[in-house]
Design a protein around this motif. Structure first.
Motif, PDB file in Angstrom:
ATOM      1  N   PRO A 172      35.771   3.212 -17.226  1.00 48.70           N
ATOM      2  CA  PRO A 172      36.305   4.552 -17.488  1.00 48.70           C
ATOM      3  C   PRO A 172      37.164   4.544 -18.737  1.00 48.70           C
ATOM      4  N   THR A 173      37.383   5.711 -19.310  1.00 43.69           N
ATOM      5  CA  THR A 173      38.141   5.829 -20.546  1.00 43.69           C
ATOM      6  C   THR A 173      39.612   6.099 -20.239  1.00 43.69           C
ATOM      7  N   LEU A 174      40.490   5.396 -20.930  1.00 48.83           N
ATOM      8  CA  LEU A 174      41.917   5.674 -20.833  1.00 48.83           C
ATOM      9  C   LEU A 174      42.294   6.705 -21.879  1.00 48.83           C
ATOM     10  N   LYS A 175      43.233   7.551 -21.540  1.00 54.40           N
ATOM     11  CA  LYS A 175      43.594   8.645 -22.439  1.00 54.40           C
ATOM     12  C   LYS A 175      44.423   8.173 -23.627  1.00 54.40           C
ATOM     13  N   ASP A 176      45.341   7.249 -23.389  1.00 53.64           N
ATOM     14  CA  ASP A 176      46.272   6.848 -24.442  1.00 53.64           C
ATOM     15  C   ASP A 176      45.824   5.556 -25.089  1.00 53.64           C
ATOM     16  N   ALA A 177      45.528   5.641 -26.367  1.00 47.22           N
ATOM     17  CA  ALA A 177      45.108   4.449 -27.102  1.00 47.22           C
ATOM     18  C   ALA A 177      46.281   3.912 -27.908  1.00 47.22           C
ATOM     19  N   ILE A 178      46.227   2.615 -28.193  1.00 46.85           N
ATOM     20  CA  ILE A 178      47.273   2.022 -29.000  1.00 46.85           C
ATOM     21  C   ILE A 178      46.659   1.329 -30.199  1.00 46.85           C
ATOM     22  N   THR A 179      47.388   1.264 -31.264  1.00 45.47           N
ATOM     23  CA  THR A 179      47.004   0.456 -32.419  1.00 45.47           C
ATOM     24  C   THR A 179      48.227  -0.350 -32.811  1.00 45.47           C
ATOM     25  N   LYS A 180      48.093  -1.678 -32.839  1.00 45.80           N
ATOM     26  CA  LYS A 180      49.234  -2.550 -33.088  1.00 45.80           C
ATOM     27  C   LYS A 180      49.049  -3.350 -34.370  1.00 45.80           C
ATOM     28  N   THR A 224      36.417   1.363 -30.658  1.00 53.07           N
ATOM     29  CA  THR A 224      37.509   1.430 -29.691  1.00 53.07           C
ATOM     30  C   THR A 224      37.125   0.637 -28.448  1.00 53.07           C
ATOM     31  N   PHE A 225      38.086  -0.096 -27.882  1.00 52.12           N
ATOM     32  CA  PHE A 225      37.826  -0.956 -26.735  1.00 52.12           C
ATOM     33  C   PHE A 225      38.739  -0.585 -25.569  1.00 52.12           C
ATOM     34  N   VAL A 277      42.379   0.058 -26.950  1.00 55.20           N
ATOM     35  CA  VAL A 277      42.762  -0.435 -28.270  1.00 55.20           C
ATOM     36  C   VAL A 277      41.778   0.091 -29.299  1.00 55.20           C
ATOM     37  N   ARG A 278      42.288   0.767 -30.310  1.00 55.40           N
ATOM     38  CA  ARG A 278      41.465   1.191 -31.441  1.00 55.40           C
ATOM     39  C   ARG A 278      41.468   0.075 -32.475  1.00 55.40           C
ATOM     40  N   PHE A 279      40.292  -0.415 -32.815  1.00 52.35           N
ATOM     41  CA  PHE A 279      40.218  -1.440 -33.850  1.00 52.35           C
ATOM     42  C   PHE A 279      40.671  -0.812 -35.162  1.00 52.35           C
ATOM     43  N   PRO A 280      41.615  -1.446 -35.873  1.00 54.08           N
ATOM     44  CA  PRO A 280      42.275  -0.765 -36.999  1.00 54.08           C
ATOM     45  C   PRO A 280      41.492  -0.704 -38.290  1.00 54.08           C
TER      46      PRO A 280
END
Length: 517
Positions: free
Chosen positions: A41-49, A189-190, A219-222
């Motif tokens: 399933p897809t998570l709503k909040d993505a992060i980029t670090k 995106t992962f 995680v969005r690949f940057p």
């Protein structure tokens, strides 16, 4: 068949395979394979670090000149200059699309697929950093007749129509995975999830790893994909219930699902700073390939089911159970397009682990020459406090040079080196091999073995890597030379070099004949 021609053919398989890696831009592929893992399933909040990107091709080119210069004047000028002729001016981007006869609307309508290669993560002062690497591509439909024609390029003295139906299907599927359209400038995106199992080591843990209590995140690949469709970088991830690497010895497993692609899924491993890792080759050590016999090697790679070499699965399963927190990393210089078969075989047969393969942008000979050492260096540099066991066979000349060199480049990190002596166990292997790199090493830290049982009973954790009942018979020079050449003959190194380049010329001719028909 004359001895000289035989010698030429023995060098064909790895070069023909390397040649195949660059043919993919001109032809299309069949429907994508079925997913290895059910999409998440897809998570709503993505992060980029914070990320640590690996400019692999740029880095490796800096090492190539030194390697080539060390090989001497026998190298053809087009290799010494960087890129062989048949790798130049190959259609990419719009040129590749045009060669396939596909317009923009047709390409846009195709689903995007992702090859997601099982990665590894390391702990730093900022937290866990996970390596994401793979390729983004599209697979236009290709007729069975065309795929048969393409598959026959890789089969020596065999026509695909003469194979059993299941072998025909495998040959077509593998050929289709080579002839794809890489997608540049794509964002990936992962979704990460705790992984309950991985690998076939005989217990639920699989590969000495555990299921973490957390780690759910997106995680969005940057970075966008490269011109070859590749992506490769370390990305900092949220802890979110994961154990800190400085407070646990456990290896934690995470399933990595690619957003929007049913087949772009893999398992990643968060490996703590200390402990033991094995870096293992696959061909002719974990599975029967016979890469040194062209016809057999290609049939075993393209058509026949993968078969484990003797009882090696038992050896790896025992190490997975008996060595605490043992990390398995599988490193093959096989082109990444065909590694799904390799990953599937490993996860059905051996403990689960991370992977390294040869990326698409390592398609020229100069880069291919140094890819194994480059990837070895990166793993060692990522874990400067871990101890490593290196596993391969003597038919790989790059292994015979790279493995002993690792003990010099990374003092104290190489725990054991194990090499199957293929020429002693398979009379079909005529490759000479150079053992000079082992001359100054502690004799208890390496072993040339004949069968998997030779590896039983070793105290790897305490650095006892030699089964004293197995004769080593090392001359610390060229060994396994044919035609009665002695180890001291001045012709020995020239023979090894000559057969290598003659084989390359033969492979080049094969590829060129195909490219220009």
């Amino acid at each position: 068949m004359s001895p000289t021609l035989t010698a030429i053919l023995y060098t064909l398989v790895p070069l023909a395979t390397a040649s195949a890696a660059v043919l993919d831009q001109r032809h299309a592929a069949v429907v994508p394979e079925q997913p290895l893992i059910t999409p998440s399933p897809t998570l709503k909040d993505a992060i980029t670090k914070t990320v640590h990107r690996r400019n692999i091709l740029d880095d490796v080119k800096g090492e190539v000149n030194g390697i080539l210069s060390g090989l001497g004047s026998a190298i053809p000028s087009y290799v010494a200059s960087g890129v062989p002729n048949f790798f130049q001016d190959f259609p990419v981007g719009q040129d590749a699309q045009k060669s396939l006869g596909i317009d923009d609307d047709q390409v846009d309508a195709l689903p995007t697929s992702v090859l997601n290669i099982p990665g590894y993560g390391n702990w730093t002062d900022q937290g866990w950093n996970l390596r994401f690497h793979g390729n983004v591509y599209k697979q236009p439909q290709t007729s069975q007749e065309k795929l048969n024609d393409l598959a026959n390029i890789f089969l020596i003295d065999t026509d695909i129509k003469d194979l059993a139906p299941d072998q025909q299907a495998q040959a077509r599927n593998l050929t289709a995975s080579i002839f794809v359209l890489q997608q540049d400038n794509e964002n990936v995106t992962f979704n990460l999830r705790p992984a309950p199992t991985a690998g076939a080591s005989g217990e639920q843990g699989g590969g000495g790893a555990v299921t973490p209590n957390g780690g759910n995140q997106q995680v969005r690949f940057p970075y966008p994909t490269t011109s070859q469709g590749d992506f490769d970088a370390f990305v900092q991830i949220e802890s979110d219930g994961l154990a800190n690497g400085n407070s646990t010895s456990d290896i934690q497993r995470l399933n990595v699902y690619t957003e929007g692609s049913n087949i772009g899924n893999a398992t990643a491993y968060l490996v703590p700073p200390t402990g033991f890792s094995i870096i293992s080759d696959i061909d002719d050590i974990l599975r029967i390939t016979k890469i040194y016999q062209p016809k057999e090697g290609l049939l075993n790679s393209f058509a026949r089911p993968f078969v484990a070499w003797k009882n090696m699965p038992e050896i790896y399963a025992n190490w997975s159970r008996s060595i605490p927190d043992f990390h398995f990393h599988y490193l093959t210089t096989t082109p990444e397009q065909i590694t799904r078969n390799y990953m599937d075989f490993i996860y059905k047969t051996y403990p689960g682990g991370s992977f390294d393969t040869r990326p698409l942008n390592f398609s020229d000979v100069s880069a291919t020459l140094s890819i194994r050492k480059f990837l070895l260096d990166k793993v060692f540099e990522t874990y400067p406090k871990r101890k490593f066991i290196l596993m391969a066979d003597t038919s790989n000349s790059d292994v015979m040079k790279a493995y002993p060199q690792m003990t010099k480049d990374f003092p104290g990190q190489v725990q054991c080196i194990f090499l199957r002596n293929t020429s002693a166990t398979d009379d079909g292997d005529k490759f000479p091999y150079d053992t000079s790199g082992f001359q100054d090493l502690d004799k208890n830290t390496y072993m040339f073995f004949k069968v998997p049982d030779d590896l039983k009973g070793l105290d790897i954790q305490n650095g006892h890597c030699l089964n004293t009942t197995i004769p080593q018979n090392l001359t610390f020079s060229w060994q396994g030379l044919p035609f009665g050449l002695s180890k001291d003959s001045a012709a020995a190194p020239r023979y090894a070099m000559a057969t290598s380049w003659m084989g390359m010329v033969f492979a080049v001719g094969l590829a060129a004949a195909f490219l220009w028909v």
